[in-house]
Design a protein around this motif. Structure first.
Motif, PDB file in Angstrom:
ATOM      1  N   GLN A 122       1.018  -1.236   0.114  1.00  0.00           N
ATOM      2  CA  GLN A 122       0.005   0.025   0.043  1.00  0.00           C
ATOM      3  C   GLN A 122       0.826   1.423   0.087  1.00  0.00           C
ATOM      4  N   LEU A 123       0.526   2.182  -1.038  1.00  0.00           N
ATOM      5  CA  LEU A 123       1.039   3.522  -0.512  1.00  0.00           C
ATOM      6  C   LEU A 123      -0.224   4.025   0.283  1.00  0.00           C
ATOM      7  N   LYS A 124      -0.195   4.364   1.644  1.00  0.00           N
ATOM      8  CA  LYS A 124      -1.243   4.919   2.592  1.00  0.00           C
ATOM      9  C   LYS A 124      -0.918   6.409   2.770  1.00  0.00           C
ATOM     10  N   CYS A 125      -2.452   6.878   2.933  1.00  0.00           N
ATOM     11  CA  CYS A 125      -2.341   8.272   3.484  1.00  0.00           C
ATOM     12  C   CYS A 125      -3.176   8.439   4.770  1.00  0.00           C
ATOM     13  N   SER A 126      -2.726   9.344   5.230  1.00  0.00           N
ATOM     14  CA  SER A 126      -3.826   9.833   6.568  1.00  0.00           C
ATOM     15  C   SER A 126      -3.901  11.268   6.601  1.00  0.00           C
ATOM     16  N   SER A 128      -7.447   8.264   7.154  1.00  0.00           N
ATOM     17  CA  SER A 128      -8.025   7.623   6.313  1.00  0.00           C
ATOM     18  C   SER A 128      -9.496   7.823   5.858  1.00  0.00           C
ATOM     19  N   GLU A 129     -10.021   8.881   6.777  1.00  0.00           N
ATOM     20  CA  GLU A 129     -11.369   9.011   6.323  1.00  0.00           C
ATOM     21  C   GLU A 129     -11.351  10.497   5.430  1.00  0.00           C
ATOM     22  N   GLY A 130     -12.211  10.406   4.383  1.00  0.00           N
ATOM     23  CA  GLY A 130     -12.301  11.704   3.650  1.00  0.00           C
ATOM     24  C   GLY A 130     -11.178  11.684   2.700  1.00  0.00           C
ATOM     25  N   THR A 131     -10.446  10.664   2.675  1.00  0.00           N
ATOM     26  CA  THR A 131      -9.215  10.731   1.317  1.00  0.00           C
ATOM     27  C   THR A 131      -9.387   9.526   0.511  1.00  0.00           C
ATOM     28  N   ALA A 132      -8.397   9.300  -0.407  1.00  0.00           N
ATOM     29  CA  ALA A 132      -8.000   8.144  -0.922  1.00  0.00           C
ATOM     30  C   ALA A 132      -7.929   7.049  -0.130  1.00  0.00           C
ATOM     31  N   THR A 207      -2.303   9.691  -6.743  1.00  0.00           N
ATOM     32  CA  THR A 207      -1.249   9.060  -5.797  1.00  0.00           C
ATOM     33  C   THR A 207      -0.572   9.532  -4.551  1.00  0.00           C
ATOM     34  N   TRP A 208      -1.321  10.689  -4.158  1.00  0.00           N
ATOM     35  CA  TRP A 208      -1.070  11.289  -2.937  1.00  0.00           C
ATOM     36  C   TRP A 208      -2.394  12.061  -2.363  1.00  0.00           C
ATOM     37  N   ASP A 209      -2.652  11.961  -1.114  1.00  0.00           N
ATOM     38  CA  ASP A 209      -3.830  12.592  -0.573  1.00  0.00           C
ATOM     39  C   ASP A 209      -3.396  12.720   0.893  1.00  0.00           C
ATOM     40  N   GLY A 210      -4.640  13.588   1.605  1.00  0.00           N
ATOM     41  CA  GLY A 210      -4.323  13.628   3.081  1.00  0.00           C
ATOM     42  C   GLY A 210      -3.138  14.669   3.442  1.00  0.00           C
TER      43      GLY A 210
END
Length: 247
Positions: A122-126, A128-132, A207-210
Motif C-alpha cells: 500500500q501507498l497509504k495516506c492519513s 484514512s477518512e475523507g481521503t483516497a 497517488t497522494w492525498d491527505g
C-alpha cells in the motif's frame, strides 16, 4: 635530406597526430559505449541484518509475527505472517513528499489460506477518512494479483491483473510520481513493463492525498484464514536498475 625538409615533415606529422587526437577523441566521447552510465541513488531500503527496527514501524500484533527468515532461493528475506481473524501484519516504510518521483522494487511470494484477498503493498495516506486512504495498492488472492489506484473520492480504479498462485515468487517494480490529481504510475511485473487497463503504459491520477503519505508491505484485511507474505527488502531509488537490483 636537408634540415628544412626534415623540419617540414616533422611539422606535418605533428599536425596529423593532433588532428587525429581531436577527431578520434570527439568520436569516442559521442559513442554510446563511451558515455558514462547515469548515476543513481538508493533513497531507502531496510536491512535484514539489522532486523525489523530498520523499518520506521511495524504493525503486527500477536499471534501474527514479522521478522527475517532464510529462503533457499532469495537468502535472508522478510516474512509477515497474518494470523486468522487478525486485521493486519504490515511494515511501515518512509514518509513521502508530494511532488516526488521515485522507483520501488521488491519480490514477493504469498501463502493465503482462504479465497479472500489481502493487500500486500500500500501507498497509504492519513487521515484514512475523507481521503483516497490508499491511493496505490496491490492485492492478491490465491488465483490473481491486482494493481489498483484509489481516487480522492475513495473509488477504486483497477489498472492491471495477472494470475498467480501460492508459493510463486514474483518481482514488482513501480515508478511513482506523487500528486493528488496529477500523479503517475508505471509498473513492471517479473521484469516486464505492463500496459494498464486504460491501454496506456503510464496512468495519471491520484497517488497522494491527505496530510501524510507512506509505504506499507505485508498482509492486510481481516479474514478467516491465515496469510503469509514473504518478500525481499524493498528498495526505493532514483533509477529502475537500482530499485530492482536486489529483486
Amino acid at each position: 635530406m636537408s634540415p628544412l625538409s626534415r623540419h617540414r615533415r616533422l611539422a606535418v606529422g605533428a599536425l596529423a597526430l593532433a588532428t587525429c587526437a581531436v577527431s578520434c577523441g570527439s568520436a569516442a566521447a559521442d559513442s554510446p559505449a563511451a558515455a558514462p552510465a547515469a548515476a543513481g541513488k538508493v533513497l531507502w531500503t531496510p536491512s535484514t541484518k539489522t532486523g525489523p527496527s530498520s523499518f520506521p514501524g511495524v504493525q503486527c500484533a500477536a499471534p501474527s509475527t514479522f521478522g527475517v527468515v532464510k529462503d533457499p532461493a532469495k537468502g535472508d528475506v522478510w516474512r509477515a505472517f497474518q494470523a486468522a481473524n487478525q486485521e493486519r501484519c504490515e511494515t511501515v516504510g518512509p514518509d513521502l513528499r508530494s511532488g516526488d518521483t521515485f522507483y520501488l522494487g521488491w519480490s514477493s511470494t504469498v501463502d493465503i489460506k482462504d479465497d479472500q484477498s489481502r493487500y500486500v503493498f500500500q501507498l497509504k495516506c492519513s487521515p484514512s477518512e475523507g481521503t483516497a486512504n490508499h491511493p496505490i495498492e496491490i492485492d492478491i488472492t490465491n488465483s490473481r494479483v491486482r494493481l489498483q489506484e484509489w481516487d480522492t473520492e475513495h473509488v477504486a480504479h483497477p489498472l492491471w491483473t495477472a494470475p498467480v498462485n501460492n508459493g510463486e515468487w514474483h518481482a514488482y517494480a513501480l515508478k511513482i510520481h506523487l500528486g493528488r490529481t496529477d500523479g503517475t504510475i508505471d509498473f513492471w511485473f517479473d521484469g516486464k513493463k505492463q500496459t494498464f487497463s486504460t491501454g496506456a503504459g503510464t496512468f495519471k491520477g491520484t497517488t497522494w492525498d491527505g496530510d501524510r503519505n507512506y509505504l506499507k508491505w505485508g498482509a492486510y484485511h481481516q479474514n478467516p484464514g491465515a496469510a503469509t507474505n514473504t518478500f525481499t527488502s524493498p528498495v526505493m531509488a532514483t533509477t529502475l536498475a537500482l530499485a530492482t537490483a536486489g529483486s
